[in-house]
Design a protein around this motif. Structure first.
Motif, PDB file in Angstrom:
ATOM      1  N   MET A  60      -8.654 -75.218  38.140  1.00 43.37           N
ATOM      2  CA  MET A  60      -9.539 -74.924  37.598  1.00 43.37           C
ATOM      3  C   MET A  60      -9.848 -75.358  36.229  1.00 43.37           C
ATOM      4  N   GLU A  91     -13.418 -71.568  34.151  1.00 39.38           N
ATOM      5  CA  GLU A  91     -13.038 -70.907  35.205  1.00 39.38           C
ATOM      6  C   GLU A  91     -11.863 -69.950  35.207  1.00 39.38           C
ATOM      7  N   GLN A  92     -10.664 -70.637  34.436  1.00 40.36           N
ATOM      8  CA  GLN A  92      -9.410 -70.016  34.222  1.00 40.36           C
ATOM      9  C   GLN A  92      -9.660 -68.738  33.355  1.00 40.36           C
ATOM     10  N   ARG A 123     -12.455 -67.044  33.450  1.00 34.71           N
ATOM     11  CA  ARG A 123     -13.307 -65.771  34.041  1.00 34.71           C
ATOM     12  C   ARG A 123     -12.068 -65.270  35.108  1.00 34.71           C
TER      13      ARG A 123
END
Length: 466
Positions: free
Chosen positions: A334, A338-339, A341
């Motif tokens: 990711m 993204e990590q 989230r």
């Protein structure tokens, strides 16, 4: 001069047997064998009145006898087993709340009941009390149901908190053991599953109850009757459970342990005393929840035989928790937002579960954990849940070191992504003619073969030297 003897040679060092991969901690070594603790179901032996320590002419002593569990067992002994002589002791004795009403109730049921103030941790006072038991009604059984709590996470435990808990459980049990072991009286110790399974904030209580289990085993090995009953949670409020709130009860239920009713408790009491085992666990298990924990890899190793699963995740660690590589590899694929989230959702879900919120949307990720409602026990539970989810070894002070969910997520991301090589984007390699020139524009190290400049490197390659 004085002639010194040569020093004794050191004892030979023996290699310990290897612990197989997948063996859960803790592992004990006994006579060269590796042993891991497991709880297994036992089938209660049929009740046999002749084998029981209760009889109409004998006296049964109950420490903590004016407390909730002591009173429950006293009623049960009278109504079910026909016991007619009870000696109930506590530190306040007849001055304890409800003591007079309890004595009247038990007397009405047909027993001779004496309520006395005596601290079983005081060996002299206890010896005098036992000496005063009339010979026509000798002591046939002692039930040690007394105990106190002084909960705190282990980093903050004080000497006073240790002393209070160990005195009520350990000192009293030792006195009862020494003063009754030659009388033939059966010693029944009320222990706790906290000693076997652990319980957040109860290191002192767990240690005290583990001692009771060991004492029963020691006494049993010496040929004296003893049973230590490691109780699970009781539904009936008592001095040991009155401090539990809805959140505490929900946490215990999530672990797979349900509350025992009074009826279930007295049945398990009879089964334990009639068993031939010095230590038993008496608890009500939610087997469906245990199986879900087992499938998720979050079931403590000691409980695995209560909820066997047909397959285990290949990536599980040796202690039943997921291997750190699982989550780290997921994050590695990711981008950084993204990590963030992903981990924020993970933390919010566990925070909501621990605090009893119906949805993770109720968790304000910028709010401090203490303002969200965390205390030392819920902090430890969150640490345990995140340990299982991430595979990281996390400190008990996790929520104090990282005071908001957002701060915690940032730290977790660093810990997890640093555990894996950085993954970068890749592009297809271009194909070029073999005779296309290559330019060496810089060299910041020294190669073997005397290469210390771009020109020397090119000469090495062109000449084909090793």
């Amino acid at each position: 001069g004085v002639r010194r003897a040569p020093p004794h040679p050191p004892p030979p060092v023996q290699a310990l047997p290897p612990v197989p991969v997948g063996a859960p901690p803790p592992v004990a070594i006994r006579d060269g064998r590796l042993l891991a603790p497991r709880l297994v179901r036992v089938r209660p032996a049929p009740s046999d009145g002749a084998a029981a320590p209760w009889n109409a002419s004998g006296t049964v002593l109950i420490t903590g006898g004016t407390g909730t569990l002591g009173a429950l067992i006293a009623r049960h002994l009278i109504t079910t087993h026909g016991v007619r002589h009870l000696l109930l002791i506590s530190r306040r004795g007849p001055h304890a709340e409800g003591a007079a009403a309890l004595q009247a109730e038990l007397t009405h049921l047909g027993a001779h009941v004496q309520v006395t103030a005596c601290d079983a941790a005081d060996a002299h006072a206890l010896a005098q009390l036992l000496a005063d038991i009339p010979g026509e009604h000798p002591l046939t059984a002692t039930i040690h149901a007394a105990g106190v709590l002084a909960d705190a996470i282990i980093e903050t435990l004080t000497e006073q908190q240790l002393h209070a808990v160990l005195t009520a459980k350990v000192d009293a049990a030792l006195n009862l053991h020494h003063l009754t072991r030659h009388t033939g009286a059966h010693l029944v110790l009320f222990s706790s599953a906290a000693g076997l399974l652990g319980s957040p904030g109860q290191a002192n209580y767990a240690a005290a109850n583990t001692f009771l289990d060991a004492l029963a085993g020691h006494r049993h090995a010496q040929g004296s009757a003893a049973t230590s009953i490691a109780w699970g949670m009781w539904a009936q409020d008592s001095g040991m459970t009155a401090h539990l709130d809805t959140q505490d009860l929900a946490r215990l239920n999530r672990s797979g342990m349900l509350a025992l009713t009074s009826e279930q408790g007295v049945r398990l009491f009879d089964a334990a005393v009639h068993s031939d085992r010095p230590t038993v666990v008496a608890a009500h298990w939610d087997t469906a929840r245990l199986r879900r924990h087992a499938a998720a890899g979050t079931l403590p190793a000691i409980l695995r035989d209560l909820a066997p699963v047909t397959s285990r995740r290949a990536a599980a660690g040796t202690d039943g928790t997921p291997a750190m590589g699982d989550l780290a590899r997921t994050l590695a694929g990711m981008a950084q937002p993204e990590q963030q989230r992903f981990l924020l959702d993970l933390v919010r879900n566990h925070v909501a579960t621990v605090l009893g919120h119906p949805s993770p949307d109720a968790v304000d990720t910028a709010q401090a954990f203490k303002d969200l409602g965390f205390d030392s026990l819920t902090a430890v539970e969150l640490r345990n849940r995140l340990t299982a989810a991430t595979g990281l070894r996390l400190p008990a002070t996790l929520v104090f070191d990282h005071p908001t969910p957002t701060a915690l997520v940032g730290w977790l991301r660093t810990e997890l992504t640093d555990a894996q090589p950085t993954v970068t984007s890749t592009v297809p390699a271009g194909l070029h003619p073999a005779d296309e020139p290559v330019a060496v524009v810089g060299l910041a190290c020294r190669f073997p073969g005397g290469v210390d400049s771009p020109e020397a490197l090119w000469d090495l390659v062109a000449s084909g030297r090793d």
